[in-house]
Design a protein around this motif. Structure first.
Motif, PDB file in Angstrom:
ATOM      1  N   ALA A 189      52.756 -68.984  67.619  1.00  0.00           N
ATOM      2  CA  ALA A 189      53.079 -68.996  66.187  1.00  0.00           C
ATOM      3  C   ALA A 189      52.212 -68.031  65.387  1.00  0.00           C
ATOM      4  CB  ALA A 189      52.904 -70.412  65.617  1.00  0.00           C
ATOM      5  N   ASP A 190      51.109 -67.587  65.947  1.00  0.00           N
ATOM      6  CA  ASP A 190      50.130 -66.808  65.195  1.00  0.00           C
ATOM      7  C   ASP A 190      50.089 -65.362  65.707  1.00  0.00           C
ATOM      8  OD1 ASP A 190      48.008 -65.700  63.914  1.00  0.00           O
ATOM      9  OD2 ASP A 190      46.627 -67.353  64.334  1.00  0.00           O
ATOM     10  N   PRO A 191      50.613 -64.440  64.910  1.00  0.00           N
ATOM     11  CA  PRO A 191      50.635 -63.039  65.373  1.00  0.00           C
ATOM     12  C   PRO A 191      49.254 -62.501  65.731  1.00  0.00           C
ATOM     13  CG  PRO A 191      51.944 -63.312  63.375  1.00  0.00           C
ATOM     14  CD  PRO A 191      51.215 -64.602  63.583  1.00  0.00           C
ATOM     15  N   ALA A 192      48.201 -63.085  65.137  1.00  0.00           N
ATOM     16  CA  ALA A 192      46.836 -62.616  65.422  1.00  0.00           C
ATOM     17  C   ALA A 192      46.404 -62.957  66.842  1.00  0.00           C
ATOM     18  CB  ALA A 192      45.858 -63.229  64.414  1.00  0.00           C
ATOM     19  N   MET A 193      47.149 -63.819  67.506  1.00  0.00           N
ATOM     20  CA  MET A 193      46.756 -64.240  68.848  1.00  0.00           C
ATOM     21  C   MET A 193      47.637 -63.608  69.931  1.00  0.00           C
ATOM     22  SD  MET A 193      45.187 -67.994  68.524  1.00  0.00           S
ATOM     23  CE  MET A 193      44.040 -68.411  67.198  1.00  0.00           C
ATOM     24  N   ALA A 194      48.199 -62.454  69.634  1.00  0.00           N
ATOM     25  CA  ALA A 194      49.087 -61.786  70.598  1.00  0.00           C
ATOM     26  C   ALA A 194      48.374 -61.496  71.915  1.00  0.00           C
ATOM     27  CB  ALA A 194      49.636 -60.501  69.986  1.00  0.00           C
ATOM     28  N   GLN A 195      47.090 -61.146  71.830  1.00  0.00           N
ATOM     29  CA  GLN A 195      46.375 -60.823  73.059  1.00  0.00           C
ATOM     30  C   GLN A 195      46.233 -62.062  73.949  1.00  0.00           C
ATOM     31  OE1 GLN A 195      45.455 -57.662  73.980  1.00  0.00           O
ATOM     32  NE2 GLN A 195      45.141 -58.673  75.968  1.00  0.00           N
ATOM     33  N   GLY A 196      46.055 -63.222  73.335  1.00  0.00           N
ATOM     34  CA  GLY A 196      45.978 -64.463  74.104  1.00  0.00           C
ATOM     35  C   GLY A 196      47.273 -64.734  74.845  1.00  0.00           C
ATOM     36  N   MET A 197      48.392 -64.417  74.211  1.00  0.00           N
ATOM     37  CA  MET A 197      49.695 -64.574  74.867  1.00  0.00           C
ATOM     38  C   MET A 197      49.782 -63.634  76.070  1.00  0.00           C
ATOM     39  SD  MET A 197      51.478 -66.922  73.260  1.00  0.00           S
ATOM     40  CE  MET A 197      53.249 -66.649  73.500  1.00  0.00           C
ATOM     41  N   GLU A 198      49.369 -62.386  75.852  1.00  0.00           N
ATOM     42  CA  GLU A 198      49.461 -61.402  76.933  1.00  0.00           C
ATOM     43  C   GLU A 198      48.537 -61.792  78.092  1.00  0.00           C
ATOM     44  OE1 GLU A 198      51.555 -59.151  77.415  1.00  0.00           O
ATOM     45  OE2 GLU A 198      50.646 -58.099  79.119  1.00  0.00           O
ATOM     46  N   ASP A 199      47.335 -62.235  77.776  1.00  0.00           N
ATOM     47  CA  ASP A 199      46.394 -62.645  78.829  1.00  0.00           C
ATOM     48  C   ASP A 199      46.973 -63.786  79.665  1.00  0.00           C
ATOM     49  OD1 ASP A 199      44.660 -60.733  77.871  1.00  0.00           O
ATOM     50  OD2 ASP A 199      43.366 -62.163  76.794  1.00  0.00           O
ATOM     51  N   ALA A 200      47.604 -64.754  78.987  1.00  0.00           N
ATOM     52  CA  ALA A 200      48.192 -65.880  79.717  1.00  0.00           C
ATOM     53  C   ALA A 200      49.309 -65.396  80.646  1.00  0.00           C
ATOM     54  CB  ALA A 200      48.724 -66.924  78.731  1.00  0.00           C
ATOM     55  N   ARG A 201      50.147 -64.502  80.116  1.00  0.00           N
ATOM     56  CA  ARG A 201      51.238 -63.981  80.954  1.00  0.00           C
ATOM     57  C   ARG A 201      50.690 -63.304  82.205  1.00  0.00           C
ATOM     58  NH1 ARG A 201      53.803 -62.893  75.744  1.00  0.00           N
ATOM     59  NH2 ARG A 201      52.710 -60.911  75.589  1.00  0.00           N
ATOM     60  N   ARG A 202      49.636 -62.510  82.033  1.00  0.00           N
ATOM     61  CA  ARG A 202      49.126 -61.745  83.188  1.00  0.00           C
ATOM     62  C   ARG A 202      48.530 -62.658  84.244  1.00  0.00           C
ATOM     63  NH1 ARG A 202      46.833 -56.204  80.337  1.00  0.00           N
ATOM     64  NH2 ARG A 202      48.893 -55.549  79.636  1.00  0.00           N
ATOM     65  N   ILE A 203      47.855 -63.710  83.828  1.00  0.00           N
ATOM     66  CA  ILE A 203      47.296 -64.661  84.811  1.00  0.00           C
ATOM     67  C   ILE A 203      48.427 -65.296  85.620  1.00  0.00           C
ATOM     68  CG2 ILE A 203      46.190 -66.923  85.000  1.00  0.00           C
ATOM     69  CD1 ILE A 203      44.306 -66.084  82.735  1.00  0.00           C
ATOM     70  N   ILE A 204      49.479 -65.721  84.899  1.00  0.00           N
ATOM     71  CA  ILE A 204      50.599 -66.388  85.585  1.00  0.00           C
ATOM     72  C   ILE A 204      51.307 -65.412  86.522  1.00  0.00           C
ATOM     73  CG2 ILE A 204      52.864 -67.447  85.210  1.00  0.00           C
ATOM     74  CD1 ILE A 204      51.595 -68.461  82.459  1.00  0.00           C
ATOM     75  N   GLU A 205      51.528 -64.198  86.030  1.00  0.00           N
ATOM     76  CA  GLU A 205      52.248 -63.212  86.853  1.00  0.00           C
ATOM     77  C   GLU A 205      51.469 -62.875  88.124  1.00  0.00           C
ATOM     78  OE1 GLU A 205      54.714 -60.993  83.256  1.00  0.00           O
ATOM     79  OE2 GLU A 205      52.670 -60.329  83.747  1.00  0.00           O
TER      80      GLU A 205
END
Lengths: 470, 470
Positions: free
Chosen positions: B31-47
Motif C-alpha cells: 500500500a505504501d509506494p515508499a516501500m517499493a524496495q521492500g516489495m522487490e527484496d521479498a520477490r527476489r528472496i522467493i524467486e
C-alpha cells in the motif's frame, strides 16, 4: 501640524516589513518541542530591538516549569507622574499544519499583492512590531516616551498562557501598572472601525476512547467487537442537539439571554451573513434562535479541533483500532464558570459512553473566563479618541468571539483592565494555512499607536485608580 | 513407517525459521509506494528459493497498471495424469503502524518464547514458506512432486487484489488447474482443529466531508460555522442503529437468516464468549439477536477503519477544520451483491448529510463477494483426510469472518474452487502491532502440507471435473 513622531515611524515602514519577515522566519511554535530553536531565535530578535530602543531592565520572566516559555520584559520610565501602561504582545505562533495547503512555505515569509504571508505575521508578530516601532519613533524623535511603558511579550499565548498567571504573580512589583494595552486581539473587519470591549473564555481537553487491548483485524473481529471510532463518533454527535444547542446538562448555567438593548446594539452593526460567509465557502450554521453576531459574541460553543484513530495513511487497512482520540475546546461567555462548564461536558461524555468502552480525559488546556471591559475605562476612552483622531470616525464597540486569556488573567491576578489594540484583521487566516498581514495595516497601526500614547499622556494616574482592583 | 519427505522437512525447520526472518525483514507494504524496495527484496528472496527447488517457467505476472505489484509464477509438471493444483500465497504485508506499539521493530523479526515477531510473519510469509518447504522436501527426497503444482504468489492481497482478476484472465492457459490450494487464510483457533469452508466478502471506500474553504479559528468562527468533524461524527454515528443493526436501507438485501440447521452447526462448535474476548480486553458487542459466531460468519458488518481531521499533533490548536476524512469497509455474506451493498451505504451517508456540508466518495478498494466452498469438493476431502491423518482428529467445518478476495476472484475468473490451508492462527495479531507466528505451527503445517499433497495424488483429474466451471 505634522506629527514628527508619526512621520518618522511612517518613513520607516519598509524597515518594519523587513523586521517582520525576519521575525516570522523563526518557527516559534510553542506547542512543538521540536521548534525550541525557533522560539529562541524569535526572542533574540525582539530583545535586540528592545535594547536598540533604549529599553531598560530587559529580562526573561521564566515559568515555574522547566518546559514553559519565558516572557520578555523591558521598561522605560520616561514620564514621572504619568500613567504606566503595560504593553502586551506574544512571540509564539500556531502550528503551521496542514503544511501542504500553504502557497508559500509557512516560515519563509513572502510579500504578494500588498500582503505578507507566513505563520504568525498577523497573530501576533506584525501587530507587535507596530507597537514597538511606534514606541521607537517617540524615542528617536523626542528622546523619550510620553507615558511610562512596561513591555510584556509572552511565549505561551497560543498554548493558553499556562505560565502567565504565575509570572504575573511572582513579578507584581516589576509589572505594576495602571492598565494593559494589548497588541494582540485583532480588529474584526477591514470595513468597520471598531474597538473590542470583551472576549469569550475558553477551556479544553483531550479524550481517548478504548474498546480493546490490541488493534484487531476487521474481518476476523468485525461485527463482534466495538469500534472505538464508532463510539467516539457517537460521543461527538451527542455533544449538540439537532438545533445546535450544546447537550451537556449545566453547560449553560449562568449564561444570560441577550437583552433587548444588547440585541439593538448588535442590530446597529452593519453585518450581512452572505457577505461574511460567502468568501469562506461556508454557510451560516449554529444554535437555533440566535443571529450570527449573537452566536459569535454572546453564546458559548463546543468544538472538536482534532479527531483521529485507526489507519490514516495512503491506501486501505482493514483494522478495527482499539483506541480513538479527540481534542475538544469550548468558548465561554460572561456568567459561565470555565471549570464547571468543562466538567459539565466531561460528565455528559461519560453519560453517553457505552458500557463496552472506556474514556480517559487528559491534556487539560487550562480554563479562561470571558472578559468584559468597563465601558467608561480611561484606556478605552483613549483608544476611542485615538481612532477618532486618526480616522475621523467613531469606532463601534464590538466583542470578539475568540479568547484572550491575557484579559482574564490580568484581571484576576493583577486586578487590571486590558484594551485590545491590535492591527491584525480577522480574515487574515491566523490558525490556518496562508496566514497573512496587510501591509496597509502598518501605517494605520503606527498612526493609532502614536496617537493612543499621546492620548494616555493627557490622563493622570488618578484617572485609573477607580479601575485598579488590586 | 516414517514418511521420509516429512522427516526431511522437519529436519530443516530451523532453516525455515531463518528463511522466514530474512523474508519478514523485507518491508513489503504494497500500500505504501515508499516501500517499493521492500516489495522487490521479498520477490527476489522467493524467486531464488523457487529456482533452488527446481521450479520451471518462473516469471512475474505483471498488472496492467504501472503502479500494481507483480505476482510470481512458477510450476513443476511432475505427475502426468494427476491433478494440477494452483498453490496460492502472498508476499505483501499490512502497513506496520502504529509503529510505537511494537515491542520489537516491525521489520526486524525477533524470536521470543516460541514465537517469531514481525510484520507479515503470520500473514502470509510463515504459512507461505511452510507450503514451499513441504514442496521442497518432496523434490529433495523423491526428486519430484506427487501432483502437478503451479505457484501463484501475489503482491496485492492486502490492498484487495485489484490486479488479480486481470492477471488470471490474461494468463488462463499458464494458470490452468483443477483447484486452488491457498497457504493464506489462517486457522481459526489454536485449540480447535478446523477447515475453512467459506469467507465473507468486502468492499470499501473513503469519504471526505467539507464545510468551508479554509480552516478557521475556533474563537473567531466558533458557533457560526459547521464543524466537519461534528458532521462526520454524525454520519458515522448514524451508520448503525442502537441495536447494532446497520442503518443503510437495502444493505441487508439478499442476506438469509441462519437456518435452524446452521444454528445447530454453530452450537456444536466449542466456543465461549469470555474465553474469546477476555484475552483481547474487549467485550462481546454487535448486532442484537445473534450469537458471536453468527455475527462473525453469517452477518455483514460496516466499520470505520480510520478517521481523521483537524489538529492531531502535540498540544492544542484552536482550529475548526474545513474537512474531515474516514475510511470505511464492510464485510459481506452470501446473498449480498458487493456493489449494491456499497451503494446502499453511500446513499445512506448522503441522506444523513446536512445541507451545510458536502460529501465526496473516493478510494474505492474494490468489492469482493462472500465465498462458500462446495461441501463435497475433492480438495476439501483431501484437506480433511490430511488433517485427520496428521492429528488423529476430524476437523470441524468453520467459516472465516475475514475476506479472501482470492476465492471469489478465482471462482469468478477461472471457475475454480479454493481450499484455504494456512497454518497461521487467528490470534497472531496480523493487521495489528506485534504480529507473530508460532514456531510450533511449522511442524504441524509441514506435516499437513506433505500429507495433503499425498492425498491429492490419490485422486484423479476426473474427480475435479464436476467442480470446474470454466
Amino acid at each position: 501640524m505634522t506629527d514628527q513622531v508619526l512621520a518618522h515611524a511612517l518613513d520607516r515602514q519598509r524597515h518594519l516589513v523587513d523586521a517582520l519577515k525576519a521575525l516570522a522566519a523563526c518557527p516559534s511554535v510553542g506547542a512543538d518541542p521540536a521548534m525550541a530553536q525557533g522560539m529562541e531565535d524569535a526572542r533574540r530578535i525582539i530583545e535586540a530591538r528592545l535594547d536598540a530602543m533604549g529599553f531598560k531592565d530587559r529580562q526573561r520572566l521564566t515559568p515555574a516549569t522547566r518546559t514553559g516559555q519565558p516572557a520578555i520584559f523591558a521598561q522605560r520610565q520616561d514620564a514621572p507622574g504619568k500613567p504606566t501602561i503595560l504593553v502586551y504582545a506574544h512571540y509564539d505562533v500556531q502550528p503551521p499544519d496542514p503544511m501542504d495547503e500553504w502557497q508559500s512555505p509557512a516560515f519563509e515569509p513572502e510579500e504578494r499583492d500588498g500582503r505578507i504571508y507566513g505563520r504568525g505575521v498577523s497573530d501576533d508578530k506584525g501587530p507587535m512590531l507596530i507597537a514597538l516601532e511606534a514606541l521607537a519613533a517617540f524615542v528617536a524623535v523626542e528622546g523619550k516616551l510620553p507615558v511610562n511603558v512596561k513591555l510584556l511579550i509572552e511565549g505561551e499565548e497560543e498554548t493558553g498562557s499556562p505560565s502567565l498567571p504565575g509570572i504575573l504573580d511572582r513579578h507584581r512589583a516589576l509589572l505594576a501598572a495602571d492598565a494593559v494595552l494589548s497588541a494582540d486581539g485583532a480588529r474584526w473587519r477591514p470595513d468597520l472601525l471598531a474597538v473590542n470591549v470583551g472576549s469569550r473564555g475558553n477551556a479544553g481537553f483531550e479524550i481517548r476512547v478504548r474498546t480493546a487491548g490490541p488493534d484487531l483485524h476487521s474481518g476476523r473481529y468485525g461485527g463482534i467487537v466495538a469500534n472505538p471510532l464508532h463510539v467516539l463518533s457517537t460521543l461527538v454527535a451527542g455533544l449538540h442537539h439537532p438545533d445546535g444547542r450544546i447537550a451537556a446538562a449545566g453547560f449553560y448555567d449562568g449564561v444570560a439571554e441577550p437583552t433587548a438593548a444588547e440585541r439593538d446594539g448588535l442590530d446597529a452593526i452593519p453585518f450581512s451573513d452572505p457577505g461574511f460567509f460567502t468568501p469562506l465557502s461556508a454557510q451560516p450554521h449554529g444554535e437555533a434562535g440566535y443571529s450570527t453576531l449573537e452566536r459569535l459574541w454572546m453564546r458559548p460553543t463546543l468544538d472538536v479541533n482534532g479527531m483521529w484513530g485507526g489507519y490514516t495513511g495512503a491506501g486501505s487497512k482493514t483494522v478495527i483500532p482499539h483506541e480513538a482520540f479527540a481534542k475538544l475546546t469550548m468558548r465561554l461567555v460572561p456568567g459561565q464558570d470555565p471549570e464547571a462548564a468543562k466538567q459539565a461536558v466531561i460528565a455528559h461524555l461519560e453519560a453517553l459512553l457505552p458500557a463496552h468502552a472506556t474514556l480517559e480525559v487528559s491534556g487539560d488546556t487550562g480554563a479562561t473566563g470571558a472578559y468584559t471591559l468597563p465601558p467608561d475605562h480611561p484606556l478605552l476612552a483613549a483608544a476611542i479618541a485615538a481612532l477618532r483622531h486618526t480616522t475621523g470616525q467613531t469606532p463601534l464597540r464590538v466583542r470578539i468571539g475568540a479568547s484572550l486569556p491575557l484579559t482574564e488573567i490580568v484581571d484576576r491576578v493583577l486586578g487590571l483592565d486590558t484594551v485590545m489594540f491590535s492591527f491584525a484583521l480577522s480574515d487574515e487566516n491566523f490558525h490556518a494555512p496562508n496566514e497573512f498581514f496587510r501591509v496597509s495595516s502598518i501605517a494605520e497601526g503606527l498612526a493609532a499607536w502614536v496617537q493612543i500614547l499621546r492620548q494616555i499622556a493627557l490622563s493622570q494616574v488618578a484617572d485609573f485608580a477607580p479601575y485598579r482592583r488590586a
